[in-house]
Design an enzyme around this catalytic site. Structure first.
Site, mmCIF file in Angstrom:
data_model
loop_
_atom_site.group_PDB
_atom_site.id
_atom_site.type_symbol
_atom_site.label_atom_id
_atom_site.label_comp_id
_atom_site.label_asym_id
_atom_site.label_seq_id
_atom_site.Cartn_x
_atom_site.Cartn_y
_atom_site.Cartn_z
ATOM 1 C CD GLU A 119 -3.460 1.354 1.656
ATOM 2 O OE1 GLU A 119 -3.247 1.459 3.422
ATOM 3 O OE2 GLU A 119 -3.750 0.710 2.078
ATOM 4 C CD GLU A 133 -3.033 8.676 10.924
ATOM 5 O OE1 GLU A 133 -2.857 8.944 10.158
ATOM 6 O OE2 GLU A 133 -3.487 6.825 11.737
HETATM 7 C C1 UD1 Z 1 -4.027 3.254 14.979
HETATM 8 C C2 UD1 Z 1 -2.974 4.563 13.565
HETATM 9 C C3 UD1 Z 1 -4.204 4.637 12.725
HETATM 10 C C4 UD1 Z 1 -5.093 3.451 12.206
HETATM 11 C C5 UD1 Z 1 -5.370 3.582 13.601
HETATM 12 C C6 UD1 Z 1 -6.723 1.454 12.964
HETATM 13 C C7 UD1 Z 1 -1.070 5.481 14.309
HETATM 14 C C8 UD1 Z 1 0.079 6.173 14.825
HETATM 15 N N1 UD1 Z 1 -1.792 5.038 14.376
HETATM 16 O O1 UD1 Z 1 -3.971 4.776 15.883
HETATM 17 O O2 UD1 Z 1 -3.557 4.778 11.485
HETATM 18 O O3 UD1 Z 1 -6.119 4.266 11.055
HETATM 19 O O4 UD1 Z 1 -4.712 2.680 13.834
HETATM 20 O O5 UD1 Z 1 -7.627 1.849 14.037
HETATM 21 O O6 UD1 Z 1 -0.348 4.597 13.829
HETATM 22 N N2 UD1 Z 1 -6.976 0.788 21.760
HETATM 23 C C9 UD1 Z 1 -7.048 -0.481 23.196
HETATM 24 N N3 UD1 Z 1 -7.367 -1.879 22.571
HETATM 25 C C10 UD1 Z 1 -7.113 -1.828 20.656
HETATM 26 C C11 UD1 Z 1 -6.225 -0.580 19.761
HETATM 27 C C12 UD1 Z 1 -6.245 0.823 20.696
HETATM 28 O O7 UD1 Z 1 -6.859 -0.285 23.994
HETATM 29 O O8 UD1 Z 1 -7.316 -2.794 20.621
HETATM 30 C C13 UD1 Z 1 -6.324 1.924 23.284
HETATM 31 C C14 UD1 Z 1 -5.247 1.892 23.665
HETATM 32 O O9 UD1 Z 1 -5.615 3.381 24.790
HETATM 33 C C15 UD1 Z 1 -4.155 2.791 22.812
HETATM 34 C C16 UD1 Z 1 -5.284 3.588 22.207
HETATM 35 O O10 UD1 Z 1 -6.904 2.665 21.772
HETATM 36 O O11 UD1 Z 1 -3.248 3.725 23.569
HETATM 37 C C17 UD1 Z 1 -4.759 4.358 20.829
HETATM 38 O O12 UD1 Z 1 -3.886 3.525 19.663
HETATM 39 P P1 UD1 Z 1 -3.147 3.788 19.153
HETATM 40 O O13 UD1 Z 1 -2.824 2.513 18.392
HETATM 41 O O14 UD1 Z 1 -1.889 5.215 19.051
HETATM 42 O O15 UD1 Z 1 -3.860 4.535 17.854
HETATM 43 P P2 UD1 Z 1 -4.974 4.650 17.012
HETATM 44 O O16 UD1 Z 1 -6.161 5.786 17.075
HETATM 45 O O17 UD1 Z 1 -6.129 3.361 17.388
#
Ligand code: UD1
Ligand code: UDP
Length: 382
Positions: A119, A133
């Site tokens: 991608e 992103e």
């Molecule tokens: C991330 C990606 C984003 C993507 C998205 C898909 C980065 C910076 N961001 O964003 O590009 O579009 O994933 O969904 O790489 N959490 C949970 N359990 C989970 C998933 C998330 O508890 O299974 C919570 C946690 O508190 C975590 C927060 O969500 O700290 C944010 O997760 P993070 O991966 O940092 O960012 P996303 O907003 O999910």
């Protein structure tokens, strides 16, 4: 001699889009596949691993509640180094634009391991949109040795950045492979809320929202617009599978939980999610992947972002970019839901992103890259 390939991924969308390729590579005699998950997402990643029966060889388990970008970056960089050192793969596979994508590529670069980017080449050319992103994807492009661009336009973006044409393969997007493998007209929902909705009588608006740049006021605008739409349209039901990000859960609960026609549900497994999308009338989202899937299911999409790196369906009219202004979201949704001619114009089935054969094209390209085949695979044509 088998070539050792390591795939590294960490979030829900990466897992969904990697799965079709990994399922193919698992069975190839030319390759020894090693799967490493960063688990940047925990629950939302595990859902996908279970669905596609993928087993991680290494699980870095880095997720923390409310993690910051620096924390995610540091944890991946530090933890992946030892795995790469031990396994010494000949090629690293990464997907997309997340922190896992960029940081895994960086960790490989430090050990001079070649990188294939799936991608590749999607661009908004706007530094902070989407954030982080856009820059994650650009930086991964700088580090990569092989670029799998889903569309011709994505390939052209890479060529403009002086990446050699030889290293670019136009594969189509593997998300369409994944989608076609799970969509099912006879699917029966297990979710108690979805079970109760009569999709033949109600207009269902499917909402997803999770982007970092939308946290705060933009997300408040989105929620207010959706709430006011239910007041205006008695036949409307809103389904919102709420991302596990605690900031989104807190705000959605505060603003939407008391409305009986707005259903806040847990993130759905991919199988029910796709089938919910297939039965919804319209989709409001700031997601990347959903912008690619919905046109394939002939569902009009309002994109809750100011930019998109996926202009193909926008040009065709199935996807409309509305941003996060309250009036724009409210008015455009109303128009789509009330004006049948407008709706029909936008509900055309479209497949600019893939034809369900992207994973096979990538395998063929890898065969070509490693010298197992003399033939360069033909490009995906929309
Ligand atoms: C991330 C990606 C984003 C993507 C998205 C898909 C980065 C910076 N961001 O964003 O590009 O579009 O994933 O969904 O790489 N959490 C949970 N359990 C989970 C998933 C998330 O508890 O299974 C919570 C946690 O508190 C975590 C927060 O969500 O700290 C944010 O997760 P993070 O991966 O940092 O960012 P996303 O907003 O999910
Ligand atoms: N998705 C899912 N369950 C949900 C919401 C989304 O399986 O409750 C799928 C969706 O079909 C798409 C992917 O997750 O394939 C998109 O993930 P997300 O919107 O989190 O990330 P993005 O694509 O914006 O990076």
């Amino acid at each position: 001699m088998k070539k050792k390939i390591m795939a590294v991924f960490g979030t829900r969308p990466e897992a969904i889009k990697m799965a079709p390729l990994l399922k193919k590579l698992e069975n190839k005699k030319n390759y020894h596949l090693v799967i490493t998950v960063t688990a940047q997402h925990r629950e939302m990643l595990d859902q996908v691993l279970n669905l596609f029966a993928l087993e991680a060889d290494y699980d870095l388990d880095i997720m923390q509640p409310k993690q910051t970008l620096s924390e995610v970056t540091a944890r991946i960089l530090n933890n992946l180094a030892a795995v790469l050192e031990k396994e010494k793969p000949e090629l690293l596979l990464v997907h997309g634009d997340t922190s896992t994508t960029f940081v895994s590529a960086l960790a490989s670069f430090y050990q001079q391991i070649n990188i294939a980017h799936i991608e590749a080449g999607l661009r908004t050319h706007v530094k902070y949109s989407p954030f982080p992103e856009e820059i994650n994807r650009q930086l991964t492009g700088v580090l990569a040795d092989l670029h799998f661009a889903p569309t011709k336009r994505a390939a052209q973006n890479l060529i403009k950045e002086n990446i050699e044409q030889e290293k670019i393969y136009i594969s189509g997007n593997t998300v369409i492979d994944a989608l076609l493998s799970v969509v099912d007209d006879n699917y029966n929902f297990q979710n108690p809320v979805l079970k109760e909705i009569d999709f033949t009588k109600k207009d269902v608006l499917l909402l997803t929202a999770h982007r970092r740049e939308n946290l705060g006021e933009p997300m408040e605008n989105i929620f207010r617009a959706v709430r006011d739409l239910t007041a205006e349209l008695p036949n409307l039901e809103v389904v919102f599978p709420v991302h596990l990000n605690p900031l989104i859960r807190e705000l959605s609960k505060k603003m939407l939980a008391d409305n009986s026609r707005i259903h806040l549900i847990e993130p759905l497994d991919y199988l029910p999610f796709v089938n919910l999308m297939a039965r919804s009338k319209i989709v409001l989202t700031d997601s990347g992947g959903i912008q690619e899937e919905a046109p394939s299911l002939a569902k009009p999409v309002l994109v809750l972002r100011d930019t998109t790196e996926r202009p193909e369906a926008l040009e065709a009219g199935t996807v409309l970019k509305v941003g996060t202004d309250y009036q724009a979201i409210y008015q455009q949704s109303l128009k789509l839901l009330k004006d049948e001619a407008e709706y029909q114009k936008r509900a055309a089935a479209l497949n600019p992103y893939g034809d369900g054969k992207a994973a096979q094209r990538i395998v063929n390209a890898l065969d070509h890259y490693f010298g197992f085949s003399q033939n360069r695979p033909a490009d995906f044509q929309a």
